[in-house]
Structure formats: C-alpha cells, structure tokens
Design a protein around this motif. Structure first.
Motif, short mmCIF file in Angstrom:
data_model
loop_
_atom_site.label_atom_id
_atom_site.label_comp_id
_atom_site.label_asym_id
_atom_site.label_seq_id
_atom_site.Cartn_x
_atom_site.Cartn_y
_atom_site.Cartn_z
N ALA A 67 11.42 -55.37 -47.49
CA ALA A 67 11.76 -54.90 -45.80
C ALA A 67 12.90 -55.36 -45.19
CB ALA A 67 10.44 -55.71 -45.38
N ASP A 68 13.68 -54.73 -44.05
CA ASP A 68 14.81 -54.90 -43.74
C ASP A 68 14.45 -55.04 -41.99
OD1 ASP A 68 15.73 -54.65 -46.04
OD2 ASP A 68 16.73 -52.80 -45.57
N GLY A 69 15.50 -55.61 -41.19
CA GLY A 69 15.36 -56.00 -40.13
C GLY A 69 17.00 -55.64 -39.86
N GLY A 85 16.11 -52.42 -35.43
CA GLY A 85 14.85 -51.93 -36.16
C GLY A 85 14.91 -52.79 -37.05
N THR A 86 13.73 -52.25 -37.72
CA THR A 86 13.20 -52.59 -38.69
C THR A 86 12.24 -51.83 -39.27
OG1 THR A 86 10.97 -52.91 -38.21
CG2 THR A 86 11.83 -55.15 -37.93
N SER A 87 12.36 -51.93 -40.97
CA SER A 87 11.74 -50.73 -41.40
C SER A 87 11.17 -51.58 -42.91
CB SER A 87 13.00 -49.66 -42.17
OG SER A 87 13.81 -50.05 -42.93
N ILE A 88 10.43 -50.40 -44.01
CA ILE A 88 10.77 -50.44 -45.33
C ILE A 88 11.55 -50.11 -46.60
CG2 ILE A 88 8.94 -50.21 -47.14
CD1 ILE A 88 8.62 -52.58 -44.88
N ARG A 89 12.28 -50.29 -46.43
CA ARG A 89 13.39 -49.63 -47.26
C ARG A 89 13.57 -49.14 -48.41
NH1 ARG A 89 16.69 -46.88 -48.56
NH2 ARG A 89 18.93 -47.22 -48.66
N THR A 265 23.46 -49.94 -42.45
CA THR A 265 22.14 -49.71 -42.99
C THR A 265 21.26 -48.74 -42.14
OG1 THR A 265 20.69 -50.78 -41.42
CG2 THR A 265 22.03 -52.31 -43.08
N SER A 266 20.11 -48.45 -43.21
CA SER A 266 19.42 -46.75 -42.91
C SER A 266 18.48 -47.19 -41.57
CB SER A 266 18.73 -46.67 -44.32
OG SER A 266 16.86 -47.97 -44.32
N ILE A 267 18.65 -48.05 -41.16
CA ILE A 267 18.35 -48.32 -39.60
C ILE A 267 18.78 -47.53 -38.87
CG2 ILE A 267 17.52 -49.82 -37.99
CD1 ILE A 267 16.82 -52.38 -40.50
N ASN A 268 20.67 -47.87 -38.59
CA ASN A 268 21.02 -47.43 -38.25
C ASN A 268 21.60 -46.05 -38.68
OD1 ASN A 268 23.18 -46.11 -36.19
ND2 ASN A 268 24.82 -47.36 -36.92
N ARG A 269 20.29 -45.18 -37.80
CA ARG A 269 20.30 -43.80 -38.69
C ARG A 269 21.75 -42.56 -38.83
NH1 ARG A 269 17.57 -43.80 -42.59
NH2 ARG A 269 17.12 -41.78 -42.76
N MET A 448 27.27 -55.45 -37.24
CA MET A 448 25.96 -56.16 -37.70
C MET A 448 25.46 -57.41 -38.49
SD MET A 448 23.85 -53.23 -40.68
CE MET A 448 24.31 -54.77 -42.09
N LEU A 449 24.21 -57.68 -37.77
CA LEU A 449 23.43 -58.11 -38.47
C LEU A 449 21.90 -58.51 -38.73
CD1 LEU A 449 24.28 -61.86 -39.31
CD2 LEU A 449 22.62 -62.23 -37.19
#
Length: 457
Positions: A67-69, A85-89, A265-269, A448-449
C-alpha cells in the motif's frame, strides 16, 4: 484339525492385508486411482509450506500486498498539477510447487487496484545439475534490477532507465546455468502476456492482419569471483538482447518503437520522458553492463543500459537512434543485519535482520539518469536523486519512506502533452522551441515524499 485352523488363520490374515491395502487406494475426482503422500505443514518465515519428507514434493503460497502513498511539491508554476494520492501498488497471489526433484511449476497474478494481470506462469525442468530449463511467461534475464523481486528492492520503484529500456516478462523459453563463479542464461521470447488489453491486441493483429507475434533473443553472463564467501559477494554482469516488434501493441502501433518511463511512483501517472511511437521500426539492440556486491550490511549496485534502435531503409527517418541511461545505488543495514545474494537467481534477496528486537533499518541512496534524446528524437532526459529508509519490522512486514528530487529537461514533455516552460507572453507552453524563461529555465523539476506498507506471507 491344527492344519485346518492354521489355514483359516492364514486366510483371514491374507484377506485382512488385502482389505487394508484396498483401503489405502485413493481416487481423484475423475475416478482414477492416484498415489498419495503424507505432507508436513509448516510456516517457514511466515510462509505456509506443505512438504513431503520423502518424495521431494513441496507446495507453498506466495502472497504480497503493498500500500503506497505519495505527496509531490516544489514544481514550477507552469507545470501541470501533480495529484497527491494513494494506491495498492501490488496485490500478488502466487502458487508454487516443486512436484519432484525434476519438475517445478508456478502461477502468479496481480490484483492491484482491482485490475487482474498475469505475472508468472512457469513450467521448469530441474533434472539437470546446476541447470534450469523453463517455458511460460516470466522475466527475461537482462537487468539485475528488473529481475530483483519487488519484495527486496531497496527503493519503492526501479530506476527510470530500467522501466524505459530493460525488458520484463514475456512468453518464452529459457535455459540457465549457475555454479560457483559463473552464471549464464539465454532465452527466446515472444509477446507480452499480461491482461485483457495485451491479449486483444495480439488477437486483433493475428485475426485482422495475419501478423507474426515477433520475437526477442536475450542472453546474459555473470561472473562471481567471491562465491566462496558467506558475508560478501561481487556480481559482474553483461547482457544483450535482440528485439523485434511484437503483436501485444495496438494494431495501429505495430511496427513502431516507443520508450517511456514515470520518474517517481506509479501514483504520479505522468510519463515525462517518452519518445512517442517512432514509425518504420525494424529491430533494436539492447545491452547492459552491471556491477553489484555486498559486504555484511552494505549492498551496492550500478548499471549502464544502452539501446540502439534500427529503422527500415524506407522509413521517414532511417537513422539509428541511441538511447541510454544509468544508475548507482547503495544501502546499509544499521542494526547489524546482513545483505544476502541469491546465487541461483543472480540477484539480491531477503536481508538477514540484526539482533535488535526492533527489527532492522536500511539507509539507502541512489542517483539515476535516463536520456531519450538522440538523432532528432526528443523524448526527454531526466535525472533523480533519492534517499530511502527501509524498516524490516520482521520476516514479513516492511515499511519504506522515500524522498526524491526529479529534474526533467525541456524536452521531457510527455510526447507533447505536458507544459515544460513559458513562452514569450508568459503563458505555459508544451513546445520546447517556444520556451522563453529567465536563465533558460525549462523542464519540470519537483520533489516527492512517499511511503509504503508491505506484508509478505
């Protein structure tokens, strides 16, 4: 009389033995008699394992959730907004089995963010000493960073150059040899097998155009001069891959080449570095050299990846394009833990935590660079500086914090979709030829953090 009684007793014993034997015969769901084996059930470092004490059979589950944020800040005022954002990576479920000493099988899928995607589907023959022969869908043996499982990455994401240029999973057949100081792999591969989109592309290219699925040949050699040491390793690797177009691309993109990568990260598309689809593609030659090693709690790794892209003679621009990138990273376990090298896999694996009841902390740093500008193609160049802290709570739980600074050049405009500066009127522009900013400032730089919570069981 005694003879009669003896005969009757023997008869009863014989019938009893036969009946006992019949009782041990078991049948599968199709009514076919099968051999049965009693298994021991264990939790090995929190992984459920069923194993036979006599036949070599071993079966286990491999489950992983991440789980990422992430938050993003410091971008220039002309840049397109980056959403926190957040995601299930990853939400991985795998079933693995060593059927006997000669055969191994594996099935692995990902359900991250509710989207099903096939990962590994492997049939492996292990009956030759120090050699694995396998067929199915799996990672090509090219980059040590790409082949390191996401469980044991030192950072939340792999370097940009690995995402942009190094191959990952493809349908294929491969042979691997590993013994002492030498590790060698070679394989022939075809298209990507992942989800619905890729399969529809393969089906449409075959059905509507009769296109061949395409192929690649990938080979790698690793030398390991410190193989006799338990607390240290040295990995000297080089790999080459010859690649052609494959039918997992959309029908309108078949016969083109594209390299791209996200740089945080994959959160920033947003994919700032992106060559777009280059037409007239014939083949490309990927190559890499890599250096890695460890000593007790210290682990380091560096690699350079090059990509020479060749086009057909009748292409609008037939000149060869050369893309490249490199990275260097290191990590150190602070509480007496030890890094570990997977000699069979030619990569790094689970750390051995120190004596602290608190677990162990790993402090990491990385520099990376990816350059997709060459020969009239301006896909953008980017560099990133990352600091990471990994907390290995126990054998199954890991927490990660990453800080990263990203520096993208003026050409990194996401194939013309992203603002990279201001024009003469002071308005944001996506066109790098129109940028007029103080001191030539252009491109999107930002910070990014990010955090990750991971469990493996």
């Amino acid at each position: 009389m005694r003879k009669i009684l003896l005969i009757m007793a023997l008869s009863l014993l014989t019938v009893g033995a036969v009946n006992a034997q019949k009782k041990t015969v078991k049948y599968n769901q199709y009514g076919v008699a099968v051999e049965s084996d009693v298994l021991d059930v264990e939790a090995q470092d929190g992984i459920l394992v069923l194993e036979s004490p006599k036949s070599g059979y071993k079966f286990w589950f491999d489950v992983r959730a991440q789980a990422d944020g992430a938050v993003f800040f410091g971008a220039p005022d002309y840049a397109d907004p980056i959403g926190n954002g957040t995601s299930i990576r990853r939400a991985r479920f795998a079933v693995k089995g060593q059927i006997n000493e000669k055969w191994y099988g594996e099935f692995d899928m990902d359900l991250a963010n509710g989207l099903a995607e096939l990962k590994d589907a492997i049939v492996r023959y292990t009956g030759i000493a120090n050699t694995d022969l396998q067929v199915g869908n799996f990672k090509e043996n090219f980059s040590i960073q790409r082949n390191t499982t996401s469980r044991y990455l030192q950072f939340m994401e792999r370097p940009m150059v690995c995402s942009a240029l190094s191959p990952s999973r493809h349908l294929g057949i491969n042979a691997k040899y590993a013994k002492d100081w030498i590790w060698f792999s070679t394989g022939l591969f075809s298209q990507v097998v992942a989800g619905m989109e890729e399969w529809e592309n393969v089906a449409d290219n075959n059905k509507d155009f009769g296109r061949n699925s395409g192929y690649s040949w990938t080979t790698k050699l690793v030398l390991r001069p410190l193989y006799k040491l338990d607390n240290a390793s040295l990995h000297l690797g080089a790999a080459y891959s010859y690649r052609t177009t494959t039918t997992d691309l959309a029908t309108g993109e078949w016969g083109t080449y594209r390299a791209s990568a996200r740089n945080s990260t994959s959160i920033n598309r947003k994919k700032y570095v992106d060559t777009n689809n280059l037409p007239g593609y014939d083949h490309n030659n990927l190559w890499t050299v890599e250096l890695a090693g460890h000593w007790n709690g210290l682990r380091y790794e560096a690699a350079y990846i090059g990509d020479n892209v060749h086009f057909k003679s009748d292409a609008a621009d037939p000149a060869t394009k050369n893309f490249k990138g490199w990275y260097a990273q290191a990590g150190f376990l602070l509480f007496g833990g030890r890094q570990q090298y997977d000699a069979k896999g030619g990569k790094y694996t689970k750390v051995e935590r120190g004596n602290s009841k608190f677990g162990d902390l790993e402090l990491c740093a990385r520099y990376e660079n990816c350059d997709l500008n060459n020969g009239g193609v301006f896909g953008g160049a980017s560099e990133a500086y990352t600091l990471g802290l990994n907390w290995y709570v126990n054998d199954n739980v890991k927490m990660v914090v990453n800080y990263q600074y990203n520096n993208n050049d003026r050409y990194a405009n996401g194939k013309g979709k992203l603002n990279v500066g201001k024009d003469a009127s002071g308005a944001p522009t996506k066109d790098y030829t129109k940028i007029v900013t103080p001191a030539g400032k252009a491109g999107v730089d930002y910070h990014m953090l990010a955090v990750r919570f991971e469990i493996d069981f």
